[in-house]
Design a protein around this motif. Sequence first.
Motif, short mmCIF file in Angstrom:
data_model
loop_
_atom_site.label_atom_id
_atom_site.label_comp_id
_atom_site.label_asym_id
_atom_site.label_seq_id
_atom_site.Cartn_x
_atom_site.Cartn_y
_atom_site.Cartn_z
N SER A 16 65.84 36.61 108.16
CA SER A 16 64.83 37.49 108.72
C SER A 16 64.75 37.34 110.23
O SER A 16 65.06 36.28 110.79
CB SER A 16 63.45 37.16 108.13
OG SER A 16 63.43 37.36 106.73
N ARG A 65 63.27 46.75 103.22
CA ARG A 65 63.68 45.51 103.90
C ARG A 65 63.05 45.37 105.28
O ARG A 65 62.92 44.26 105.79
CB ARG A 65 65.21 45.48 104.06
CG ARG A 65 65.97 45.55 102.75
CD ARG A 65 67.46 45.31 102.98
NE ARG A 65 68.07 46.34 103.82
CZ ARG A 65 68.61 46.09 105.01
NH1 ARG A 65 68.61 44.87 105.51
NH2 ARG A 65 69.17 47.08 105.71
N ASN A 82 63.75 41.82 107.04
CA ASN A 82 64.01 40.83 106.00
C ASN A 82 65.28 41.17 105.24
O ASN A 82 65.76 42.31 105.29
CB ASN A 82 62.83 40.77 105.03
CG ASN A 82 61.53 40.39 105.70
OD1 ASN A 82 61.50 39.58 106.62
ND2 ASN A 82 60.43 40.99 105.24
#
Length: 117
Positions: A16, A65, A82
């Motif tokens: 991340s 995401r 992420n």
Amino acid sequence: VQLQASGGGLVQAGGSLRLSCAASGSILNFYAVGWHRQVAGKQRELVASISRAGRTRYADSVKGRITISRDNARNTVYLQMNNLKPEDTAVYYCAAQSIMSGEYAYWGQGTEVTVSS
């Protein structure tokens, strides 16, 4: 108007990063603020945007995401990324969309994101 992007770096796939875009003035002065990315030799892509009304939009490739958010008090827009993939590797730019023209008229410098496999 100045936009300052930061937060890029090298991360392994699945990791991340959070990018930040700090504006010199109120981000509510713009129709929207967006994060774009570009890979050398390819067209620039709009990744995500957030309007002054708070409406968010995402490219299909990052939905689920990546989350765009903002802190009005800090005049900052964030891009939380992420489950990063190697194909997310690019230079990321933040830009502000003019209320008058509807164009992304103000650009920050890029911040590089590299995702290793």
